[in-house]
Design a protein around this motif. Structure first.
Motif, PDB file in Angstrom:
ATOM      1  N   GLY A 144    -105.160 -52.061 -43.131  1.00  0.00           N
ATOM      2  CA  GLY A 144    -104.580 -52.586 -44.360  1.00  0.00           C
ATOM      3  C   GLY A 144    -105.498 -52.495 -45.562  1.00  0.00           C
ATOM      4  N   LEU A 145    -106.783 -52.266 -45.342  1.00  0.00           N
ATOM      5  CA  LEU A 145    -107.719 -52.202 -46.456  1.00  0.00           C
ATOM      6  C   LEU A 145    -107.425 -50.987 -47.334  1.00  0.00           C
ATOM      7  N   PRO A 146    -107.326 -51.173 -48.635  1.00  0.00           N
ATOM      8  CA  PRO A 146    -107.124 -50.030 -49.537  1.00  0.00           C
ATOM      9  C   PRO A 146    -108.261 -49.017 -49.419  1.00  0.00           C
ATOM     10  N   THR A 147    -107.936 -47.757 -49.630  1.00  0.00           N
ATOM     11  CA  THR A 147    -108.928 -46.690 -49.588  1.00  0.00           C
ATOM     12  C   THR A 147    -109.229 -46.231 -51.003  1.00  0.00           C
ATOM     13  N   ALA A 148    -110.497 -46.136 -51.328  1.00  0.00           N
ATOM     14  CA  ALA A 148    -110.935 -45.816 -52.688  1.00  0.00           C
ATOM     15  C   ALA A 148    -110.343 -44.504 -53.191  1.00  0.00           C
ATOM     16  N   GLY A 149    -109.678 -44.576 -54.340  1.00  0.00           N
ATOM     17  CA  GLY A 149    -109.103 -43.399 -54.973  1.00  0.00           C
ATOM     18  C   GLY A 149    -107.864 -42.866 -54.296  1.00  0.00           C
ATOM     19  N   VAL A 150    -107.347 -43.604 -53.290  1.00  0.00           N
ATOM     20  CA  VAL A 150    -106.219 -43.089 -52.502  1.00  0.00           C
ATOM     21  C   VAL A 150    -104.987 -43.984 -52.580  1.00  0.00           C
ATOM     22  N   ASN A 151    -105.152 -45.273 -52.295  1.00  0.00           N
ATOM     23  CA  ASN A 151    -103.958 -46.116 -52.208  1.00  0.00           C
ATOM     24  C   ASN A 151    -104.235 -47.574 -52.572  1.00  0.00           C
ATOM     25  N   GLY A 152    -103.157 -48.336 -52.607  1.00  0.00           N
ATOM     26  CA  GLY A 152    -103.252 -49.766 -52.838  1.00  0.00           C
ATOM     27  C   GLY A 152    -103.970 -50.116 -54.135  1.00  0.00           C
ATOM     28  N   THR A 153    -104.681 -51.222 -54.096  1.00  0.00           N
ATOM     29  CA  THR A 153    -105.359 -51.700 -55.297  1.00  0.00           C
ATOM     30  C   THR A 153    -106.615 -50.902 -55.643  1.00  0.00           C
ATOM     31  N   LEU A 154    -106.954 -49.930 -54.800  1.00  0.00           N
ATOM     32  CA  LEU A 154    -108.092 -49.047 -55.106  1.00  0.00           C
ATOM     33  C   LEU A 154    -107.646 -47.629 -55.505  1.00  0.00           C
ATOM     34  N   GLU A 155    -106.350 -47.431 -55.644  1.00  0.00           N
ATOM     35  CA  GLU A 155    -105.845 -46.082 -55.933  1.00  0.00           C
ATOM     36  C   GLU A 155    -106.451 -45.509 -57.220  1.00  0.00           C
ATOM     37  N   HIS A 156    -106.587 -46.348 -58.219  1.00  0.00           N
ATOM     38  CA  HIS A 156    -107.070 -45.864 -59.505  1.00  0.00           C
ATOM     39  C   HIS A 156    -108.504 -46.308 -59.807  1.00  0.00           C
ATOM     40  N   ARG A 157    -109.224 -46.687 -58.783  1.00  0.00           N
ATOM     41  CA  ARG A 157    -110.625 -47.076 -58.922  1.00  0.00           C
ATOM     42  C   ARG A 157    -111.521 -45.922 -58.475  1.00  0.00           C
ATOM     43  N   PHE A 158    -112.836 -46.107 -58.602  1.00  0.00           N
ATOM     44  CA  PHE A 158    -113.803 -45.062 -58.264  1.00  0.00           C
ATOM     45  C   PHE A 158    -113.434 -43.787 -59.023  1.00  0.00           C
ATOM     46  N   ASP A 159    -113.253 -43.961 -60.345  1.00  0.00           N
ATOM     47  CA  ASP A 159    -112.620 -42.926 -61.154  1.00  0.00           C
ATOM     48  C   ASP A 159    -113.567 -42.159 -62.080  1.00  0.00           C
ATOM     49  N   ASP A 160    -114.871 -42.284 -61.876  1.00  0.00           N
ATOM     50  CA  ASP A 160    -115.766 -41.457 -62.674  1.00  0.00           C
ATOM     51  C   ASP A 160    -116.818 -40.801 -61.779  1.00  0.00           C
ATOM     52  N   ALA A 161    -117.602 -39.921 -62.374  1.00  0.00           N
ATOM     53  CA  ALA A 161    -118.544 -39.111 -61.594  1.00  0.00           C
ATOM     54  C   ALA A 161    -119.562 -39.950 -60.847  1.00  0.00           C
ATOM     55  N   VAL A 162    -120.003 -41.052 -61.448  1.00  0.00           N
ATOM     56  CA  VAL A 162    -121.000 -41.911 -60.816  1.00  0.00           C
ATOM     57  C   VAL A 162    -120.448 -42.549 -59.536  1.00  0.00           C
ATOM     58  N   GLU A 163    -119.142 -42.770 -59.517  1.00  0.00           N
ATOM     59  CA  GLU A 163    -118.503 -43.459 -58.381  1.00  0.00           C
ATOM     60  C   GLU A 163    -117.871 -42.502 -57.374  1.00  0.00           C
ATOM     61  N   LYS A 164    -117.935 -41.211 -57.650  1.00  0.00           N
ATOM     62  CA  LYS A 164    -117.224 -40.210 -56.856  1.00  0.00           C
ATOM     63  C   LYS A 164    -117.561 -40.261 -55.379  1.00  0.00           C
ATOM     64  N   ALA A 165    -118.804 -40.568 -55.036  1.00  0.00           N
ATOM     65  CA  ALA A 165    -119.221 -40.583 -53.628  1.00  0.00           C
ATOM     66  C   ALA A 165    -118.433 -41.587 -52.800  1.00  0.00           C
ATOM     67  N   GLY A 166    -117.884 -42.606 -53.461  1.00  0.00           N
ATOM     68  CA  GLY A 166    -117.149 -43.633 -52.727  1.00  0.00           C
ATOM     69  C   GLY A 166    -115.708 -43.294 -52.432  1.00  0.00           C
ATOM     70  N   ARG A 167    -115.169 -42.300 -53.124  1.00  0.00           N
ATOM     71  CA  ARG A 167    -113.753 -41.958 -52.925  1.00  0.00           C
ATOM     72  C   ARG A 167    -113.490 -41.552 -51.482  1.00  0.00           C
ATOM     73  N   VAL A 168    -112.421 -42.074 -50.932  1.00  0.00           N
ATOM     74  CA  VAL A 168    -111.943 -41.789 -49.569  1.00  0.00           C
ATOM     75  C   VAL A 168    -112.759 -42.504 -48.489  1.00  0.00           C
ATOM     76  N   VAL A 169    -114.071 -42.651 -48.665  1.00  0.00           N
ATOM     77  CA  VAL A 169    -114.895 -43.222 -47.597  1.00  0.00           C
ATOM     78  C   VAL A 169    -115.104 -44.740 -47.728  1.00  0.00           C
ATOM     79  N   VAL A 170    -114.756 -45.317 -48.883  1.00  0.00           N
ATOM     80  CA  VAL A 170    -114.837 -46.771 -49.043  1.00  0.00           C
ATOM     81  C   VAL A 170    -113.459 -47.361 -48.750  1.00  0.00           C
ATOM     82  N   HIS A 171    -113.431 -48.339 -47.866  1.00  0.00           N
ATOM     83  CA  HIS A 171    -112.196 -49.040 -47.515  1.00  0.00           C
ATOM     84  C   HIS A 171    -112.458 -50.526 -47.760  1.00  0.00           C
TER      85      HIS A 171
END
Length: 395
Positions: A305-332
């Motif tokens: 149920g945990l949202p996935t960074a840059g993918v879905n839920g309340t994290l869909e539109h987060r991790f949205d710049d170059a500095v945060e890119k490493a977290g996309r998909v792998v942060v839940h």
């Protein structure tokens, strides 16, 4: 092959380099796969909706992932119907495309209409029984300014307790009136009778059942559903012999956390959703709670149920710049947001393949939520991209 964990000193240095400008306070915890503390800067703070992690764990454990909640129509005598609450947080008016929302008033009305026609009944008096939950429907610790759009918590509620953007003042009554209007559309004369206790031994006329608790938990975490969280807390309370109320749910979750060693002196639980600023938790306990879920397959719905960074839920539109890119998909992780509070708690797989659990909590003056979100996302991204090993001297 053994996976290398980040060196605590290097990790601390890299996380410390993430700007906390415009934030008034922060607290952090990062734990290894077995719960080993890698970095703990603990402080009891308002968790906002990361509180839902505790509610989800308690619900799955106490109620069981397969438990369903049934909304019923019963009849004590011909021409008398009572709509009986089951505590389904996702009851809808019409059929939903979401698998988490299988129960709807349309289906309940169709089944009721068939039964009435078989009895040759054309005129009915309709009442409702929502006594499954008790106490206030709007928490005393919620801001009064939220009242127009924050749903009341009752055991009989439809469409998340709202019509458009406005909250029902009495969800049970509004749900019953909607049911009555749908039944009238089928050609029946319906007299609305308000609240009434369902008679013992009343005959079941029709029923609809919710999705399993596991599915409810997944959606509750993914979209941060406050109504589902508060209703699950009440179900947990009733299951352990406490009142199905705000205070009962708070006490039941507190007991569950203490019973599973997910507690630290100075914590306070007030409600199941995180809307209350009276709730105080430590990031180390939130991180341990995520580890608790990861370690036991019984809590797969909490993990999934945990949202996935840059993918879905309340994290869909987060991790949205170059500095945060490493977290996309792998942060839940579960997010948490109130006017002056921002939080993130979950797990991440590092560049070296280590699975770390973490929790970051922040406060600000109410105008810097973007700065707070950046600190949260960039801190989690540091973990994602971090080998964080001590540099070896050249040979």
């Amino acid at each position: 092959m053994e996976v290398a964990l980040p060196d605590p000193g290097v990790l601390s240095s890299r996380l410390g380099a993430v700007s906390t400008k415009k934030l008034t306070a922060t607290a952090s915890a990062v734990l290894g796969p077995d719960g080993t503390p890698l970095l703990v800067r603990d402080r009891a703070m308002v968790p906002a909706s990361t509180m839902k992690l505790f509610t989800a764990l308690a619900a799955v454990d106490v109620l069981g992932a397969d438990r369903r909640f049934t909304t019923k129509v019963v009849s004590a005598r011909k021409g008398r119907l009572t709509l009986v609450a089951g505590g389904d947080p996702f009851l809808t008016v019409h059929k939903s495309k979401s698998s988490a929302k299988p129960a709807n008033l349309d289906a309940l009305v169709r089944a009721t209409a068939r039964s009435l026609k078989a009895q040759q009944v054309k005129r009915v008096t309709l009442t409702y029984d929502a006594r499954l939950f008790s106490g206030a429907s709007y928490s005393a610790s919620w801001k009064k300014s939220w009242a127009s759009y924050t749903p009341r918590i009752m055991a009989l509620t439809v469409s998340g307790g709202k019509s458009g953007g406005r909250a029902y003042t009495n969800p049970a009554a509004s749900t019953t009136r909607l049911f009555a209007s749908l039944l009238r559309a089928k050609g029946f004369t319906v007299n609305y009778g308000g609240a009434a206790k369902a008679a013992k031994g009343a005959t079941l006329v029709a029923s609809v059942s919710s999705a399993p608790v596991g599915s409810i938990v997944r959606r509750m975490l993914r979209v941060s559903d406050n109504v589902a969280a508060e209703m699950l807390a009440r179900h947990v309370a009733r299951a352990v012999g406490r009142p199905g109320s705000f205070s009962g749910g708070s006490a039941a979750i507190t007991d569950w956390l203490k019973g599973h060693r997910l507690w630290k002196k100075g914590m306070k639980i007030d409600g199941g959703s995180g809307l209350s600023s009276l709730t105080k938790v430590y990031p180390s306990v939130l991180a341990r709670a995520v580890g608790f879920a990861l370690a036991d397959p019984a809590f797969v719905d909490v993990v999934k149920g945990l949202p996935t960074a840059g993918v879905n839920g309340t994290l869909e539109h987060r991790f949205d710049d170059a500095v945060e890119k490493a977290g996309r998909v792998v942060v839940h992780a579960k997010t948490g947001t109130l006017r002056k509070v921002s939080a993130l708690a979950g797990y991440v797989t590092t560049a070296d393949g280590a699975v770390l659990t973490f929790a970051f909590l922040a406060t600000h003056n109410g105008t810097h939520s973007a700065a707070a979100a950046n600190w949260l996302d960039r801190s989690a991204a540091v973990l994602a991209g971090c080998g964080c090993q001590l540099a070896r001297p050249a040979s």
